[in-house]
Scaffold this motif. Structure first.
Motif, PDB file in Angstrom:
ATOM      1  N   ASN A 172       0.813  -1.214   0.000  1.00  0.00           N
ATOM      2  CA  ASN A 172       0.000   0.000   0.000  1.00  0.00           C
ATOM      3  C   ASN A 172       0.847   1.265   0.000  1.00  0.00           C
ATOM      4  O   ASN A 172       0.426   2.305  -0.512  1.00  0.00           O
ATOM      5  CB  ASN A 172      -0.941   0.006   1.208  1.00  0.00           C
ATOM      6  CG  ASN A 172      -2.017  -1.056   1.098  1.00  0.00           C
ATOM      7  OD1 ASN A 172      -2.354  -1.494  -0.007  1.00  0.00           O
ATOM      8  ND2 ASN A 172      -2.556  -1.494   2.229  1.00  0.00           N
ATOM      9  N   TRP A 173       2.033   1.191   0.576  1.00  0.00           N
ATOM     10  CA  TRP A 173       2.903   2.357   0.674  1.00  0.00           C
ATOM     11  C   TRP A 173       3.795   2.526  -0.556  1.00  0.00           C
ATOM     12  O   TRP A 173       4.510   3.514  -0.668  1.00  0.00           O
ATOM     13  CB  TRP A 173       3.799   2.237   1.911  1.00  0.00           C
ATOM     14  CG  TRP A 173       4.716   1.043   1.854  1.00  0.00           C
ATOM     15  CD1 TRP A 173       5.984   0.986   1.346  1.00  0.00           C
ATOM     16  CD2 TRP A 173       4.419  -0.277   2.288  1.00  0.00           C
ATOM     17  NE1 TRP A 173       6.495  -0.278   1.436  1.00  0.00           N
ATOM     18  CE2 TRP A 173       5.553  -1.082   2.018  1.00  0.00           C
ATOM     19  CE3 TRP A 173       3.305  -0.870   2.888  1.00  0.00           C
ATOM     20  CZ2 TRP A 173       5.590  -2.437   2.324  1.00  0.00           C
ATOM     21  CZ3 TRP A 173       3.360  -2.222   3.187  1.00  0.00           C
ATOM     22  CH2 TRP A 173       4.488  -2.982   2.910  1.00  0.00           C
ATOM     23  N   LYS A 174       3.755   1.574  -1.456  1.00  0.00           N
ATOM     24  CA  LYS A 174       4.663   1.629  -2.599  1.00  0.00           C
ATOM     25  C   LYS A 174       3.967   1.085  -3.848  1.00  0.00           C
ATOM     26  O   LYS A 174       4.251  -0.011  -4.309  1.00  0.00           O
ATOM     27  CB  LYS A 174       5.934   0.820  -2.302  1.00  0.00           C
ATOM     28  CG  LYS A 174       7.074   1.070  -3.282  1.00  0.00           C
ATOM     29  CD  LYS A 174       8.325   0.331  -2.836  1.00  0.00           C
ATOM     30  CE  LYS A 174       9.487   0.610  -3.775  1.00  0.00           C
ATOM     31  NZ  LYS A 174      10.726  -0.096  -3.355  1.00  0.00           N
ATOM     32  N   PRO A 175       3.048   1.864  -4.421  1.00  0.00           N
ATOM     33  CA  PRO A 175       2.408   1.427  -5.660  1.00  0.00           C
ATOM     34  C   PRO A 175       3.391   1.558  -6.822  1.00  0.00           C
ATOM     35  O   PRO A 175       4.415   2.238  -6.696  1.00  0.00           O
ATOM     36  CB  PRO A 175       1.236   2.411  -5.792  1.00  0.00           C
ATOM     37  CG  PRO A 175       1.702   3.647  -5.089  1.00  0.00           C
ATOM     38  CD  PRO A 175       2.555   3.169  -3.948  1.00  0.00           C
ATOM     39  N   PRO A 176       3.102   0.901  -7.949  1.00  0.00           N
ATOM     40  CA  PRO A 176       1.917   0.099  -8.239  1.00  0.00           C
ATOM     41  C   PRO A 176       2.118  -1.358  -7.842  1.00  0.00           C
ATOM     42  O   PRO A 176       3.163  -1.733  -7.308  1.00  0.00           O
ATOM     43  CB  PRO A 176       1.811   0.237  -9.759  1.00  0.00           C
ATOM     44  CG  PRO A 176       3.245   0.283 -10.202  1.00  0.00           C
ATOM     45  CD  PRO A 176       3.954   1.082  -9.144  1.00  0.00           C
TER      46      PRO A 176
END
Length: 268
Positions: A172-176
């Motif tokens: 969630n903290w590092k998309p995609p």
């Protein structure tokens, strides 16, 4: 002697042309890890002793929402990495880097500060590294042919690797979301079903950010290499093709039909 002089001059020409940075292929700490120095490396002028060969290769490709949906429909499962798991990985990397005498934050936070990230005011936990960035701290940014990734998968097969698992990684903290293909070699490695036609469609493009990490030998004796592919640009013209090269990895430059890794090995 004449041939060696030819390669010396050719290598200087590559450097003058500003072609891709490339890490020394030698092993350090008794062959546990790959040297981080860029070539030509004064510590290992002939590129020996060789760095450890990988037992596992992770091929990771960033997915847009549309591509993620297509791979979901193709049956590729989603793996959700928790913040706690990411913090544990960070701690493990810091410890391993210390054992190698390396700064775990040298690549992403010191020499490449623009690639450091935060999430909700907290430092992203996955900013620590222990391995060797094969193509320098910035990776390959002039464009890699995605079609060469398909060829790389066949290079791995020729080297005895099999695709043992595949998933979509979400942080969630590092998309995609990332598509992760796991190749392993050794007794018992068996291919899993995978939508290769869809994969070939995915990589029929140019990736403007490709990083290859040659990681150190772990306590369980496993050596893992990671290929990260991002910044998809369907309109760009690739400058390079990626190659496994027996675990050294290499790229083919636009100014030469020779592979950088082949050039260095021959030069030695």
């Amino acid at each position: 002697m004449a041939m060696r002089g030819y390669w010396d001059e050719f290598w200087r020409e590559l450097l003058r042309e500003g072609t891709q940075a490339y890490a020394c292929t030698a092993g350090i700490k008794g062959g546990v890890a790959r040297c981080r120095n860029l070539i030509p490396c004064s510590a290992h002028p002939d590129g020996t002793p060789k760095a450890p060969r990988p037992d596992r290769v992770l091929l990771k490709v960033n997915l847009s929402k549309a591509w993620d949906d297509r791979f979901q429909k193709a049956g590729i499962p989603l793996l959700q990495r928790t913040w706690e798991r990411a913090q544990q990985l960070r701690a493990d990397h810091v410890e391993s880097a210390g054992q190698l005498g390396r700064n775990a934050f040298a690549v992403r936070t010191q020499q490449s500060p623009q690639r450091n990230q935060t999430f909700q005011g907290q430092e992203v936990p996955e900013n620590a590294d222990t391995g060797c960035p094969v193509f320098g701290n910035e990776g390959v940014t002039k464009g890699v042919s995605g079609q060469s990734l398909s060829k790389t998968s066949w290079d791995l097969r020729d080297a005895g690797f099999r695709l043992v698992a595949a998933h979509r990684l979400q942080r969630n903290w590092k998309p995609p979301v990332r598509l992760v293909l796991i190749f392993e070699k050794g007794q018992g490695a068996r291919d899993v079903q995978f939508p290769w036609e869809l994969f070939r469609e995915l990589v029929a493009t140019c990736f403007k950010q490709v990083d290859v990490w040659a990681n150190e030998r772990r306590p369980d004796n496993l050596v893992v290499h990671t290929v990260n592919c991002g910044a998809r640009d369907d309109k760009a013209t690739p400058a390079y093709g990626l190659r496994f090269a027996g675990g050294d990895w290499g790229v083919q430059t636009a100014i030469s039909s020779l592979w950088i890794t082949d050039l260095w090995i021959t030069k030695g």
